[in-house]
Design an enzyme around this catalytic site. Structure first.
Site, short mmCIF file in Angstrom:
data_model
loop_
_atom_site.label_atom_id
_atom_site.label_comp_id
_atom_site.label_asym_id
_atom_site.label_seq_id
_atom_site.Cartn_x
_atom_site.Cartn_y
_atom_site.Cartn_z
N THR A 177 0.83 -1.21 0.00
CA THR A 177 0.00 0.00 0.00
C THR A 177 0.87 1.26 0.00
O THR A 177 0.56 2.24 -0.69
CB THR A 177 -0.91 0.00 1.25
OG1 THR A 177 -1.70 -1.19 1.22
CG2 THR A 177 -1.82 1.21 1.29
N HIS A 225 2.08 1.88 -3.42
CA HIS A 225 1.03 2.52 -4.25
C HIS A 225 0.99 4.03 -3.98
O HIS A 225 0.87 4.84 -4.90
CB HIS A 225 -0.35 1.92 -3.97
CG HIS A 225 -0.50 0.50 -4.41
ND1 HIS A 225 -0.33 0.10 -5.71
CD2 HIS A 225 -0.81 -0.62 -3.71
CE1 HIS A 225 -0.52 -1.21 -5.80
NE2 HIS A 225 -0.81 -1.67 -4.60
#
Ligand code: NAD
Ligand code: ZN
Length: 341
Positions: free
Chosen positions: A40, A43
C-alpha cells in the site's frame, strides 16, 4: 519530529520536520520504534490510480508499527505511559450496524492511518485508545511492528478449516509467507505454496511449506498430494489473474477459497464451471477481524509454534525510504521494516 510525508499529488515521499501530533482525551501518543513497509505504501509512493483517487496529501504515510506509549488522554484508563504496544490501523465508527454486530472489519466508515489520516512513518503517532493492542513482554518490537500483515494472514487462514487440511497458498509475499507458518501451527496436514519468484519459494520452505513450487508445476503437486481431488482450502495471496484461476481450479469440489490478494484490474471468471458446479465457498478478506484476529495473533506468538521473524529480510532508517520502496518493488524481499528508534 521526523516524518515521511506524502506532500503533494505526485510520486515520492519527503522526509520532513513536522509537529508532534496532539491527542484528544480518548487518544494515546505512541513513540514509534518499528514500522512495516507494505505494498500500500508503494502505491502511495508511486501515486497510482488507486492512491490518487483515495488519498488527500499532505499526510504522514505508514500503517504498520509498534512502539512505546508516550502519553495518554485523560479519558484513557487501560493504556499507560511506557506500555509496549501496536495498534489496529483501521479506525472504525464503532456505532454502525456492522460494528455493532461484530463485523467492524467491514465498517463502511473505516479510516486508515497513513491513508486517510496521519500514519506511523514518524517518531510519534496519535491513536484512539480503543485501537491500541498491548504486546507480550516476550514479543519484540520487530514482530510488534508487523502485527498488521500477520493479522491479515491469520484472518485469511483461520476463517477456514485448517486442521488436517491440505492447504494451497498462491503467492508468497510477506502475507503468504506468514500464512504458511500460521497454517503449520494450526495443524494443516500439508501446506503447498506457489510463487513465480525463487527467493520467495526459498522463504516459503523456511516458513514450513511442505512443498513450494512454480505455478507451472502446481497442478501436479496438488493432485498428487490429494489423490486427484484438489486442495481442501486455498488461500489466494497474490492478486494475480492466473493465480486466481489456479486457486479456483485446484480447490477441491466443496472446498473453500479465501481471497486476500487484490487484483489491479477486473478478472473474468466463468462462474458456472469455476465456482457454482464445484460447490465451493469464497470468502473475501478485509483487514483483520476486530479483535478476534488480534487475540489469535497474540496467542499464536505466545505458543511458540509460529515464528514470523524469518520473513523480515530488510531494515532501513526513515532516511532511506527510497531504498525501502526499491527493496519491495524488486519482488525479492520478504518483509521490509523501518527502524525508527
Ligand atoms: P505481494 O503483493 O508482494 O505478494 C504477491 C506474491 O504473488 C509475490 O511474491 C509474487 O511473486 C506472487 N505471484 C505473482 N504471480 C503469481 C502466480 N501466478 N502464482 C503465484 N504467485 C504469484 O505481497 P503481500 O504484501 O504479501 O500482499 C499480497 C496481496 O494481498 C496483495 O495483492 C495485496 O494487495 C493484498 N492485501 C490484501 C489485504 C486485504 O485486506 N484483503 C491486506 C493487505 C494486502
Ligand atoms: Zn462501523
Amino acid at each position: 519530529m521526523k516524518a515521511l510525508v506524502k506532500e503533494k499529488a505526485a510520486p515520492g515521499f519527503a522526509l520532513r520536520d513536522v509537529p508532534v501530533p496532539s491527542i484528544r482525551d480518548d487518544e494515546v501518543l505512541i513513540r514509534v520504534i518499528r514500522a512495516g513497509v507494505c505494498g500500500t505504501d508503494v502505491h502511495i509512493y508511486e501515486w497510482d490510480k488507486w492512491a490518487s483517487s483515495r488519498c488527500k496529501p499532505p499526510f504522514v504515510v505508514g500503517h504498520e508499527f509498534a512502539g512505546e506509549v508516550a502519553s495518554v488522554g485523560k479519558l484513557v484508563t487501560d493504556v499507560h505511559e511506557g506500555d509496549r504496544v501496536t495498534a489496529e490501523g483501521h479506525i472504525v465508527d464503532g456505532r454502525c450496524m456492522l460494528c455493532r454486530t461484530g463485523n467492524a472489519h467491514v465498517c463502511p466508515h473505516t479510516r486508515i492511518i497513513g491513508v486517510d489520516r496521519d500514519g506511523c512513518f514518524a517518531e510519534y503517532i496519535a491513536m484512539p485508545a480503543s485501537n491500541v493492542w498491548h504486546l507480550d513482554d516476550a514479543t519484540s518490537y520487530d514482530v510488534g511492528g508487523i502485527h498488521d500483515p500477520i493479522g491479515n494472514a491469520v484472518h485469511t487462514a483461520l476463517t477456514a478449516d485448517i486442521p488436517g487440511a491440505v492447504v494451497l497458498i498462491t503467492g508468497c509475499g510477506p502475507i503468504g509467507l506468514f500464512a504458511i507458518g500460521v497454517c503449520r501451527a494450526a495443524g494443516a496436514a500439508r501446506v503447498i505454496a506457489s510463487d513465480v519468484n525463487d527467493r520467495r519459494l526459498d522463504l516459503a520452505r523456511t516458513m514450513g511449506a511442505h512443498s513450494a513450487v512454480h505455478p507451472a508445476d502446481l497442478r501436479a503437486e496438488v493432485m498428487s498430494a490429494t489423490g486427484g481431488l484438489g486442495a481442501d482450502v486455498v488461500l489466494e495471496m497474490s492478486g494475480v489473474d492466473p493465480a486466481v484461476h489456479q486457486a479456483l481450479a485446484l480447490v477441491r469440489v466443496g472446498g473453500h477459497v479465501q481471497m486476500l490478494g487484490i487484483p489491479a484490474a477486473p478478472i473474468e471468471i466463468d462462474f458456472a464451471s469455476e465456482v457454482i458446479f464445484k460447490g465451493i465457498t469464497i470468502y473475501g478478506v478485509v483487514g483483520r477481524r476486530m479483535y478476534d484476529t488480534w487475540h489469535q495473533v497474540t496467542r499464536l506468538l505466545r505458543s511458540g509454534e509460529f515464528d514470523p521473524t524469518p520473513v523480515i529480510t530488510h531494515r532501513f532508517p526513515l532516511e532511506e525510504a527510497e531504498a525501502a520502496i526499491a527493496a519491495i518493488k524488486s519482488g525479492d524481499a520478504g518483509k521490509v521494516i523501518f527502524e525508527i528508534a
